[in-house]
Design an enzyme around this catalytic site. Sequence first.
Site, mmCIF file in Angstrom:
data_model
loop_
_atom_site.group_PDB
_atom_site.id
_atom_site.type_symbol
_atom_site.label_atom_id
_atom_site.label_comp_id
_atom_site.label_asym_id
_atom_site.label_seq_id
_atom_site.Cartn_x
_atom_site.Cartn_y
_atom_site.Cartn_z
ATOM 1 N N ASP A 384 0.830 -1.196 0.000
ATOM 2 C CA ASP A 384 0.000 0.000 0.000
ATOM 3 C C ASP A 384 0.871 1.255 0.000
ATOM 4 O O ASP A 384 1.743 1.423 0.852
ATOM 5 C CB ASP A 384 -0.897 -0.023 1.246
ATOM 6 N N GLU A 413 1.264 -0.595 -5.128
ATOM 7 C CA GLU A 413 0.027 0.168 -5.286
ATOM 8 C C GLU A 413 0.392 1.641 -5.180
ATOM 9 O O GLU A 413 0.353 2.244 -4.106
ATOM 10 C CB GLU A 413 -0.988 -0.239 -4.207
#
Length: 700
Positions: A384, A413
């Site tokens: 993330d 990401e």
Amino acid sequence: MTGRFPIEDVSPVVACGRYPAKAVVGEIVPVSARAYREGHDALGCNVVWLGPDGAARPFTRMRPGEPGQDRWHATIRPDAVGTWRFTVEAFQDPYLTWQNAVTKKLAAGQGPAELANDLAEGARVLEAALDLVPKDDLDRVRAAVDALRDDDEDLPRRVGPALDLAPLLWDHPVRELVTTGDEHSIWVDRPRALFSAWYEFFPRSEGAIPATVDAPARSGTFVTALDRLPGVAAMGFDVLYLPPIHPIGRVNRKGPNNALTAGPDDVGSPWAIGAAEGGHDAIHPDLGTPEDFRDFIAAAAEQGLEVAMDLALQCAPDHPWVTEHPEWFTTRADGSIAYAENPPKKYQDIYPLNFDNDPEGIRAEILRVVLHWVGEGIRIFRVDNPHTKPFDFWHWLIWEVKKVDPDVLFLAEAFTRPAIMHGLGKIGFTQSYTYFTWRTSAAEMREYCAELVAAADYMRPNFWPNTPDILHESLQHGGPPMFKIRAVLAALLSPSWGMYAGYELFEHVARPGAEEYLDNEKYELRPRDWAGAQEQGRSLAPFIATLNRVRRDNPALHRLRNLRFHDIDNPALLCWSKHDPDTGNTVIVVCSFDSRAVQWGNTTLDMPALGFDWHERFTVHDELTGADYDWGQRNAVRLDPYLQPAHVFTVRRPAPPAEPEAAPPAPAAPDLTVEDVPADLSGGTAPTAPAVKDDPRWSS
């Protein structure tokens, strides 16, 4: 570089060799370099490549590219995970120099006397080749040497055997003045690093029971989520990605739709990690126990699904690290710990780590956490927001983990500036999210994919039409046809793609003023009636299953470097192909970007890119409808967004001409005696048995 000849612009090389290039086991990896020399003598180039075991692989000769560019090309195919090393060598090729000179002199009509030195030089070169060619070819080379020295033979017979050795001496050249270039490296991953189909769901929503007037909502668990695995597998996905499964903070917990205040029964965002029950190495008690998680991983594997885990390096205010290591965070002027912000957005439920405070302590703890989950069977991490953490940290962490288990993969990401996204790929991230979601015209998509193919040595795209955070307006307003269109584009342009649960149910309602879902699953439980939607024909699952089946069955779709676009005269349409030279497998796709109107177009195919000559014709089989069409370079297509917004063709190549059947064996010639032959050959009657004219050997 050491030696006589310049070797420049070697590829694949990433960041001037600072980082390894990327490939996967079995992938065809193009290697190229610019090399040249003075004068007119022939130059040769080859690739020396070593496997992770340090053993040399077969000699790979490079071929010259476009005339006048001095560019040399070859391909290698790694067959094991690990670090491969390659070096380009340039050398003087005396056989090619001799061949070129003799061929030209013969064409000019020069005779044996004028070619005496050339014949002697050729014999010398071939004698040197005797130490290089396979044993089975030694007699041919010796015979060619003898012929060159045979003064009694005519000139063509003296030279011919030596010229016939050109293919042999291409593969086993005599090399002089060998120049060795710099060594470069390629990190080779397992095939899933390049080819994968991802599906994201929240375990807590699977089997969840919504709140009622009489009872609070009840979270789903790893046990109840087992019921969803067959449905995911039936759609053909092979990676199941789970958002964070850790305890969720209670301090500053967000409510539904990112509300600043949460009610007593609100579940909060999984990305607000950490609470009294533990941190990044713990499992949320509502989901189950570590044993339940292990059982879930095993059950997924039985369905052909590999579980990917979220790695979000951030903390809720009540994460254990906040009290145990307050120095790992940023303290503001008033003494409070800074929460995450992306002005004007505020994330009061998340504290970002400060990697400049005690970097060694933070690194050691995060490595411990990652290896803990590797020990639990996780080999894929979706990371993330990696662009908000130091690059040198990621470079260190990824390669430290790969020292322990080289099969571990990392998906970045990061939706940020191109240089940063490319930089994350260079330092070691296995795959990358992309701008695919925001490329909504055929021209934009073609340009963007060309950029990604150019970066294939270090950046592997993963196309997602939606995520829990992203519901693009094209899906909000494009209707069911747009869901099909975006799935075709994601699944068949990129070798890796993924989708977030609910896509197959055409979920499209956005929170006002935001590019995200209303009643976002990040903040609340969202159980879905999968079976009911399927029974009522309100599910895209069968179509998704077809796309993933086509991907799985066609090796051409397992690669990125082979993506080629073809011209089509309608800007609302995109035409592309992928061709696998090993199997001859070829896929051609024509997809509309218009979810409302019928579109016509005429293709102009790049036939050599498909493995055909310009004039050839072939059959294409539409994998979506089962129809066959006769195609050539120019073809008309019609796409209806409601009936068929895309053609997905597999190419059926014409069968090679059948070999003529062998004639049946001729019967034995009849035994004729003197009595069988008429006495008067001028006017007598020919014998009727056996009749020579009936012998098949006499038939015309």
